[in-house]
Write an enzyme that holds these catalytic residues in place. Structure first.
Site, short mmCIF file in Angstrom:
data_model
loop_
_atom_site.label_atom_id
_atom_site.label_comp_id
_atom_site.label_asym_id
_atom_site.label_seq_id
_atom_site.Cartn_x
_atom_site.Cartn_y
_atom_site.Cartn_z
N GLY A 113 -17.29 -48.56 -3.32
CA GLY A 113 -17.39 -47.61 -4.41
C GLY A 113 -16.14 -47.54 -5.27
N ASP A 150 -13.70 -58.48 1.32
CA ASP A 150 -14.70 -57.56 1.88
C ASP A 150 -15.61 -58.37 2.78
OD1 ASP A 150 -15.92 -54.56 0.50
OD2 ASP A 150 -16.77 -55.50 2.28
N ASN A 164 -11.78 -47.18 6.06
CA ASN A 164 -11.51 -46.86 7.46
C ASN A 164 -10.05 -47.05 7.82
OD1 ASN A 164 -11.15 -49.69 8.90
ND2 ASN A 164 -12.83 -49.89 7.42
N CYS A 205 5.42 -45.12 4.73
CA CYS A 205 4.30 -46.06 4.86
C CYS A 205 3.15 -45.35 5.56
CB CYS A 205 4.74 -47.33 5.61
SG CYS A 205 4.68 -47.20 7.41
N CYS A 221 -24.28 -40.41 7.78
CA CYS A 221 -23.48 -41.19 6.85
C CYS A 221 -22.63 -40.25 6.01
CB CYS A 221 -24.35 -42.09 5.97
SG CYS A 221 -25.32 -41.18 4.75
N CYS A 277 9.60 -44.24 12.28
CA CYS A 277 8.26 -44.82 12.12
C CYS A 277 7.95 -45.78 13.27
CB CYS A 277 8.19 -45.58 10.79
SG CYS A 277 6.59 -46.37 10.52
N CYS A 336 8.64 -51.54 9.13
CA CYS A 336 8.97 -50.44 8.22
C CYS A 336 10.42 -50.04 8.44
CB CYS A 336 8.03 -49.25 8.47
SG CYS A 336 8.48 -47.77 7.51
#
Lengths: 405, 405
Positions: free
Chosen positions: B84, B105, B185, B227, B251, B304, B309
């Site tokens: 989206g 993807d 995700n 980060c 969903c 971190c 990082c």
């Protein structure tokens, strides 16, 4: 001369070739037609399957955001101007499953439009409403479309435009539920304003600046909020249309980002207004240089030059006076109403300070040839306190702020 | 049995039919091919003609917004996640004339995606990267595309992903200029974060909430800003992927409006960053219910969990210490630099007050089954003042605010 055997062979060859050709023709036509259809869907379902185009919208109910998402199918929205903002606006409403869309535009698709979303190079030369309807139908065949390829500002077309927003609803004869102005010029905005004041129809304005880095959306409720004539823009094109400017080698800048954001904010406000969730914004600005989003609201101007606006203001005052004070108790089903003075739970106050507005303002842009300041505010007018209703800021202040933007 | 005359007649009939069929086949194929091409354009021109797809972008120079718009063609951007937000992001960059796009993807287009912009019903079943490349190429054939139909979080793919962002630039061997995270995700975000920390590549994060009415974008400069591992989200899906949730009839909600706004704000930030205009935002939130847009910035966390990082932080400190203080005088060509500590004219301060954040926060949503709180903040850690750099708010405060959102 050919023998019978030779001719028979030739017939067989041709027959085979014809079969192959027809297969290819079918495949090519199929490929074209594939782009036109998914089957219509009778009832919106919340079922979570990959084949359900409404599952992620109906999930808004489970998430507690919208009470009755299916109601979207009962609404009709008119989109005037199917350019950088209007086309994306129409696409978002189509994908959300709106009942019916009326599209008004008289322009053709050009390659020069390709720096904004929606239209594609192969559509160059088609009328914008025709190209848009074709694409939108293939995206969602459940939506009804009505398109008008004309300029709403000419006398005949304006009369027809008035007739269509009065009776072009889902059920013929019913008015449209909301009119969206996505046009790029002063005359068209004024035409929409005039029509909505006369008919008492609620509409939303949108606009993007010539330098492509700011824009706004605005909700206009005739009689209640300032109409476009109550506080017209200070700077307008001086009777020179976009086409004349283009011939002289001048054009406005535009960006798909700014136009996409403005369309997104506009349709979000439409969804909140129609489906009654969240807070509907009266005015929401977008300054892309600073990522600043001013909000404000203006009451109607009792000295507005539009007589229908003044009449709507009288009507609004009369209704307000008649409203029983205990209304909140009587109408228990409308639990979400936060402010008593309207049914959308919104209030007329300015949420932006002078300092914030000043911080977001850049230098005043050089006006290209043909662009002039539309009017100056007469000093004597601003001394009477009548022009402004109960807002905290005077119309004069707000106009001064607009000039700074 | 047929006579010679009859056979000759049949041959003529068939020949005519074949000609007609071939004409139809050509027409149908033309209609298909029309959708694929406009000719490539060698040099971006500012000429104001309807046939110039770049005229409205090049006008940004005349308007004084961008110094050198043509430079957009020299940049390569990787878009991870073509859903989206990612698909609209890729479309906007394509229409702006970006040099090269890398798309990652592993999902297929489904009818359930049709409530968001970009994909169309006839593309259902195709891989998202394949469908996107096809559409984007037809919109702007001047852009180079490289697509990868895989999940970047698996070991082999992650190695390949690292290699491509290191050397998949316009000129093979050069790194990409910017990586955009448009995934849905936690694991994928962490993979991008890990890769960018190790390679020292700047990236931007984006996200939309499960209830579809809020989102954000974020600029991450390894070593300088926090980060994704410096301040990970408090709530993540507990090892249950979207497909499992869908099987159980659950969903996330989504809206084309919120996703379009987030994509627009993201690409606007990308344009400002690459073409050096306006103020690049470190963090910009969008709360659709209230039309509230919080901004803030977080410095990197010296504790971190990502060792790369921490290494980038050391590197950044070393470089900062080495910077001559009179730099502003030495580099006169960079007139627009407002703040000395980086080259984008942005500063690390929180622009949002506690009260504003609180005002925009709704109730904490019920977590669906399979969604858990990822971790709790150990009390002993927050007592040492080391975790936060020079920001006005402690990491603890910011996390508490995030939890409220």
């Amino acid at each position: 001369m050919a023998t019978i055997e030779e001719l028979k062979l030739r017939v067989r060859e041709l027959e085979n070739e014809l079969i192959k050709c027809k297969q290819k023709q079918c495949a090519a036509e199929d490929a074209q037609n594939q782009q036109l259809h998914r089957p219509k869907i009778d009832r919106m379902s919340a079922e979570v399957v990959d084949s359900n185009p409404y599952s992620r919208l109906m999930a808004l109910k489970r998430m507690g955001i919208v009470d009755d998402y299916e109601k979207i199918r009962t609404f009709t929205v008119a989109v005037v101007g199917v350019g950088g903002v209007g086309s994306v606006t129409a696409e978002m409403l189509t994908r959300c499953g709106i009942g019916k869309l009326l599209l008004f535009d008289y322009d053709k698709v050009e390659l020069a439009n390709m720096n904004r979303l929606f239209f594609q190079p192969h559509q160059a030369g088609l009328s914008k409403v025709e190209a848009a309807e074709h694409t939108l139908r293939s995206i969602n065949p459940d939506v009804s479309f009505e398109t008008h390829n004309y300029n709403i500002t000419t006398m005949d077309n304006f009369t027809h435009f008035m007739e269509r927003i009065s009776s072009g609803g889902l059920e013929e004869g019913q008015p449209v539920d909301l009119i969206l102005s996505c046009v790029d010029n002063f005359e068209a905005r004024m035409a929409i304003n005039t029509a909505c004041n006369e008919l008492g129809r609620i509409w939303m304005e949108s606009g993007v600046s010539e330098n492509a880095v700011s824009g706004h959306i605005q909700l206009i409720i005739p009689g209640e909020t300032a109409c476009f004539a109550c506080a017209p823009p200070l700077v307008v094109a001086a009777n020179i249309d976009e086409k004349t400017l283009k011939r002289e080698g001048v054009c406005a800048a535009s960006l798909p980002t700014t136009m996409g954001v403005v369309a997104g904010l506009l349709v979000q406000n439409v969804l909140k207004f129609l489906l009654k969730f969240g807070t509907v914004s009266y005015y929401l600005g977008y300054n892309a240089m600073q990522d600043f989003f001013p909000t404000m609201a203006m009451k109607a101007n009792p000295q507005c030059s539009d007589r229908y606006c003044r009449r709507q203001q009288e009507e609004y005052k009369r209704k307000e006076a008649e409203r029983p004070k205990v209304e909140a108790v009587q109408e228990e089903e409308e639990e979400e109403v936060v402010h008593e003075d309207n049914e959308w739970g919104i209030e007329l106050v300015s949420e932006v300070t002078d300092a914030e507005l000043q911080a977001a303002s850049g230098a005043v842009p050089d006006l290209p040839e043909g662009i002039t300041v539309a009017y100056t505010i007469p000093v004597e007018d601003t001394e009477s306190g009548d022009t402004v209703g109960e807002t905290e800021q005077s119309l004069e202040d707000l106009m001064a702020q607009m000039r700074k933007l």
